[in-house]
Scaffold this motif. Structure first.
Motif, PDB file in Angstrom:
ATOM      1  N   ALA A 142     -21.971  12.114 -78.195  1.00 31.01           N
ATOM      2  CA  ALA A 142     -21.090  12.096 -77.022  1.00 31.01           C
ATOM      3  C   ALA A 142     -20.295  10.799 -76.948  1.00 31.01           C
ATOM      4  O   ALA A 142     -19.130  10.784 -76.522  1.00 31.01           O
ATOM      5  CB  ALA A 142     -21.924  12.280 -75.758  1.00 31.01           C
ATOM      6  N   LYS A 143     -20.896   9.693 -77.386  1.00 34.76           N
ATOM      7  CA  LYS A 143     -20.186   8.418 -77.375  1.00 34.76           C
ATOM      8  C   LYS A 143     -19.060   8.413 -78.396  1.00 34.76           C
ATOM      9  O   LYS A 143     -17.970   7.862 -78.140  1.00 34.76           O
ATOM     10  CB  LYS A 143     -21.171   7.284 -77.663  1.00 34.76           C
ATOM     11  CG  LYS A 143     -20.560   5.907 -77.595  1.00 34.76           C
ATOM     12  CD  LYS A 143     -21.609   4.835 -77.839  1.00 34.76           C
ATOM     13  CE  LYS A 143     -20.997   3.430 -77.785  1.00 34.76           C
ATOM     14  NZ  LYS A 143     -22.035   2.383 -78.039  1.00 34.76           N
ATOM     15  N   ASN A 144     -19.277   9.010 -79.553  1.00 31.34           N
ATOM     16  CA  ASN A 144     -18.234   9.067 -80.570  1.00 31.34           C
ATOM     17  C   ASN A 144     -17.050   9.922 -80.120  1.00 31.34           C
ATOM     18  O   ASN A 144     -15.900   9.659 -80.512  1.00 31.34           O
ATOM     19  CB  ASN A 144     -18.799   9.611 -81.878  1.00 31.34           C
ATOM     20  CG  ASN A 144     -19.854   8.682 -82.466  1.00 31.34           C
ATOM     21  OD1 ASN A 144     -19.865   7.469 -82.198  1.00 31.34           O
ATOM     22  ND2 ASN A 144     -20.763   9.229 -83.272  1.00 31.34           N
ATOM     23  N   LEU A 145     -17.326  10.933 -79.281  1.00 32.30           N
ATOM     24  CA  LEU A 145     -16.242  11.779 -78.770  1.00 32.30           C
ATOM     25  C   LEU A 145     -15.542  11.144 -77.581  1.00 32.30           C
ATOM     26  O   LEU A 145     -14.517  11.679 -77.113  1.00 32.30           O
ATOM     27  CB  LEU A 145     -16.797  13.145 -78.365  1.00 32.30           C
ATOM     28  CG  LEU A 145     -17.343  14.012 -79.499  1.00 32.30           C
ATOM     29  CD1 LEU A 145     -17.956  15.298 -78.957  1.00 32.30           C
ATOM     30  CD2 LEU A 145     -16.239  14.348 -80.507  1.00 32.30           C
ATOM     31  N   GLY A 146     -16.022  10.020 -77.073  1.00 35.88           N
ATOM     32  CA  GLY A 146     -15.381   9.342 -75.952  1.00 35.88           C
ATOM     33  C   GLY A 146     -15.571  10.029 -74.620  1.00 35.88           C
ATOM     34  O   GLY A 146     -14.717   9.884 -73.732  1.00 35.88           O
ATOM     35  N   LEU A 147     -16.648  10.756 -74.464  1.00 35.77           N
ATOM     36  CA  LEU A 147     -16.898  11.478 -73.208  1.00 35.77           C
ATOM     37  C   LEU A 147     -17.604  10.561 -72.215  1.00 35.77           C
ATOM     38  O   LEU A 147     -18.542   9.835 -72.572  1.00 35.77           O
ATOM     39  CB  LEU A 147     -17.754  12.714 -73.479  1.00 35.77           C
ATOM     40  CG  LEU A 147     -17.157  13.743 -74.449  1.00 35.77           C
ATOM     41  CD1 LEU A 147     -18.144  14.884 -74.660  1.00 35.77           C
ATOM     42  CD2 LEU A 147     -15.834  14.267 -73.911  1.00 35.77           C
ATOM     43  N   LYS A 148     -17.158  10.566 -70.964  1.00 38.27           N
ATOM     44  CA  LYS A 148     -17.762   9.771 -69.902  1.00 38.27           C
ATOM     45  C   LYS A 148     -18.906  10.564 -69.275  1.00 38.27           C
ATOM     46  O   LYS A 148     -18.785  11.129 -68.185  1.00 38.27           O
ATOM     47  CB  LYS A 148     -16.720   9.404 -68.863  1.00 38.27           C
ATOM     48  CG  LYS A 148     -15.619   8.513 -69.405  1.00 38.27           C
ATOM     49  CD  LYS A 148     -14.622   8.145 -68.316  1.00 38.27           C
ATOM     50  CE  LYS A 148     -13.525   7.246 -68.866  1.00 38.27           C
ATOM     51  NZ  LYS A 148     -12.538   6.878 -67.808  1.00 38.27           N
ATOM     52  N   MET A 149     -19.987  10.618 -69.980  1.00 39.35           N
ATOM     53  CA  MET A 149     -21.162  11.356 -69.527  1.00 39.35           C
ATOM     54  C   MET A 149     -22.403  10.713 -70.119  1.00 39.35           C
ATOM     55  O   MET A 149     -22.324   9.932 -71.075  1.00 39.35           O
ATOM     56  CB  MET A 149     -21.092  12.831 -69.962  1.00 39.35           C
ATOM     57  CG  MET A 149     -20.985  13.022 -71.454  1.00 39.35           C
ATOM     58  SD  MET A 149     -20.879  14.730 -71.963  1.00 39.35           S
ATOM     59  CE  MET A 149     -22.442  15.372 -71.426  1.00 39.35           C
ATOM     60  N   LYS A 150     -23.541  11.001 -69.523  1.00 40.99           N
ATOM     61  CA  LYS A 150     -24.815  10.465 -69.999  1.00 40.99           C
ATOM     62  C   LYS A 150     -25.815  11.608 -70.107  1.00 40.99           C
ATOM     63  O   LYS A 150     -26.036  12.336 -69.139  1.00 40.99           O
ATOM     64  CB  LYS A 150     -25.349   9.405 -69.036  1.00 40.99           C
ATOM     65  CG  LYS A 150     -26.728   8.884 -69.410  1.00 40.99           C
ATOM     66  CD  LYS A 150     -27.274   7.952 -68.354  1.00 40.99           C
ATOM     67  CE  LYS A 150     -28.694   7.531 -68.680  1.00 40.99           C
ATOM     68  NZ  LYS A 150     -29.266   6.653 -67.622  1.00 40.99           N
ATOM     69  N   ILE A 151     -26.378  11.777 -71.275  1.00 45.04           N
ATOM     70  CA  ILE A 151     -27.394  12.811 -71.498  1.00 45.04           C
ATOM     71  C   ILE A 151     -28.742  12.197 -71.130  1.00 45.04           C
ATOM     72  O   ILE A 151     -29.234  11.284 -71.791  1.00 45.04           O
ATOM     73  CB  ILE A 151     -27.369  13.304 -72.953  1.00 45.04           C
ATOM     74  CG1 ILE A 151     -26.009  13.941 -73.257  1.00 45.04           C
ATOM     75  CG2 ILE A 151     -28.503  14.297 -73.193  1.00 45.04           C
ATOM     76  CD1 ILE A 151     -25.853  14.406 -74.682  1.00 45.04           C
ATOM     77  N   GLY A 152     -29.340  12.709 -70.056  1.00 45.91           N
ATOM     78  CA  GLY A 152     -30.572  12.126 -69.544  1.00 45.91           C
ATOM     79  C   GLY A 152     -31.839  12.720 -70.115  1.00 45.91           C
ATOM     80  O   GLY A 152     -32.858  12.022 -70.218  1.00 45.91           O
ATOM     81  N   ASP A 153     -31.813  13.991 -70.505  1.00 47.29           N
ATOM     82  CA  ASP A 153     -33.035  14.620 -70.994  1.00 47.29           C
ATOM     83  C   ASP A 153     -32.668  15.859 -71.799  1.00 47.29           C
ATOM     84  O   ASP A 153     -31.590  16.451 -71.624  1.00 47.29           O
ATOM     85  CB  ASP A 153     -33.938  14.999 -69.818  1.00 47.29           C
ATOM     86  CG  ASP A 153     -35.355  15.325 -70.274  1.00 47.29           C
ATOM     87  OD1 ASP A 153     -35.670  15.059 -71.448  1.00 47.29           O
ATOM     88  OD2 ASP A 153     -36.152  15.843 -69.458  1.00 47.29           O
TER      89      ASP A 153
END
Length: 452
Positions: A142-153
């Protein structure tokens, strides 16, 4: 007694309520079953509540009539394949839980296949072991795609055919490319679920500022919105650092007692009303909502001449002011209330009390033999013994007893010696004699006039 023991062995009930009513405490969504010890409770319905990882549970039909109880691990229907869960509730109470979950469609309630086999458990443990590594790798994607989100679980299905990714995002996120990359990397079916900051804190867990485990990680199921008005009703300082919880949102516990504070605040006088007495005008300074006490000050902005009265007394003064009457003071006619504050007994003791040495108590002086002899003389009239030393007696206001004059030492034959001559002779003796003689008083002038 024998019938009671047989019933206890069959139902597992001890001392009234059944120990099976409470499920495992490591599961957040447990529900206490008050009907667990009622005979025939399980036979009333075939619905069963099954719980999965953390905050997910479902309701299933026991179509195969399996003898299920709390704690049984079962394989249930999923889309696709099957999933592994734990039975947490059976019987009549499940119907009420289904109504609470608002499951209107019959397709939402699936079936229970069987009790989990060893092969199913091995597959399930393998799926759980992959969750942490999958979460770390998916965050990097997700970081490589530049998405402003956090995968919590991440939660894998029991048969490893599906994975649920729980994420947090403040804005709308287009994760269509992310789903394609995740499916190509992990070779499973991908499902994305957005959760809030409170749900994330509940899944991770932790300890709150109160010293206890987080409510959202133990028993809280539904998250109600919390506003700053709850802090205002309770007269709490609006400090963001103290009002925020581990999730960086307002604490859920602010809503626990707000209803009691709202009800108690209705009995207090308005903040804008000024109390007028014959001495001065009093403005509201602070309030104790639950105790029903209000404190007034003669200055509107400063604490000057503070007076604390009850809300009833304040309302009486307000009513008197409306009629044009002014009381002498705020506390006039008000009954004095006892201070019911709890006392800390530890603060009343000296911490150094164990270091002090115990003082020896002084024994009362023994009565001398002279006093007893004098008492004996008063009662009997006999002379005291010569071997006893006479002492002063202040009894009954008689004054001091004069000390007898010493008569020189006696001779062995019984004759008494004369007084011992004074060592100082001559001028010293004469000077002492002059001091002992009384001085003659000089006549007054008026006496001379009279003689003249």
């Amino acid at each position: 007694m024998e019938k009671a023991k047989d019933l206890e062995i069959k139902t597992g009930c001890t001392r009234g309520l059944c120990h099976q009513a409470v499920g495992r405490q490591d599961r957040q969504l447990n529900t206490y079953d008050w009907l667990a010890d009622v005979p025939g409770n399980i036979d009333t319905t075939d619905l069963v509540e099954v719980q999965f990882k953390h905050t997910r549970k479902g309701y299933y039909h026991n179509v195969n009539k399996l003898e299920l109880k709390k704690g049984d691990v079962v394989a249930v229907e999923a889309n696709p394949g099957h999933d592994i869960g734990v039975v947490t509730l059976t019987g009549r109470l499940v119907k009420l839980q289904v109504q609470k979950a608002h499951l209107k469609s019959a397709d939402d309630i699936k079936r229970i296949y069987r009790i989990a086999r060893p092969v199913d458990m091995d597959k399930f443990k393998e799926a759980k072991s992959r969750e942490h590594a999958t979460m770390i790798e998916s965050r990097q994607i997700a970081k490589n795609l530049g998405l402003k989100m956090k995968i919590g679980d991440v939660e894998y299905q029991g048969d490893c055919n599906k994975a649920i990714f729980y994420y947090i995002a403040d804005e709308r996120v287009d994760f269509r490319q992310l789903i394609k990359d995740l499916a190509a990397t992990f070779h499973v079916r991908i499902e994305m679920k957005q959760i809030g900051a409170r749900q994330e804190a509940g899944r991770i867990g932790g300890t709150g500022p109160c010293g206890r485990e987080l409510c959202c990680a133990t028993w809280m199921k539904n998250f109600v919105s919390v506003g700053t008005s709850a802090a205002r009703f309770q007269d709490i300082s609006l400090n963001p650092q103290k009002l925020a919880g581990m999730c960086a949102k307002l604490k859920c516990c602010l809503n626990y007692e707000v209803d009691d504070y709202v009800e108690a605040s209705r009995k207090l006088p308005s903040k804008d009303i000024v109390l007028i007495t014959q001495d001065a005008e009093y403005h509201l300074f602070k309030t104790d909502i639950l105790a029903g006490l209000v404190t007034y000050s003669t200055d509107k902005n400063l604490a000057a001449n503070l007076e604390t009265i009850t809300a009833e007394r304040a309302k009486q003064i307000i009513e008197m002011n409306r009629k044009g009457e002014k009381p002498l003071s705020l506390i006039e006619g008000e009954q004095k209330q006892n201070d019911k504050r709890s006392l800390d007994l530890a603060t009343q003791e000296n911490i150094n009390r164990f270091d002090k040495s115990k003082k020896k108590k002084k024994k009362p002086a023994k009565k001398s033999a002279d006093n007893s002899a004098l008492r004996q003389q008063d009662h009997t009239g006999q002379q005291p013994n010569n071997n006893q030393r006479p002492q002063n007696d202040n009894r009954r206001g008689q004054g001091n007893v004069p000390k007898p004059q010493s008569e020189g030492p006696r001779q062995p034959n019984g004759e008494q010696r004369g007084p011992r001559p004074n060592r100082q002779q001559g001028n010293g003796q004469q000077r002492r004699n002059k001091q002992q003689q009384p001085q003659q008083r000089k006549p007054r002038p008026q006496d001379n006039n009279e003689n003249a």
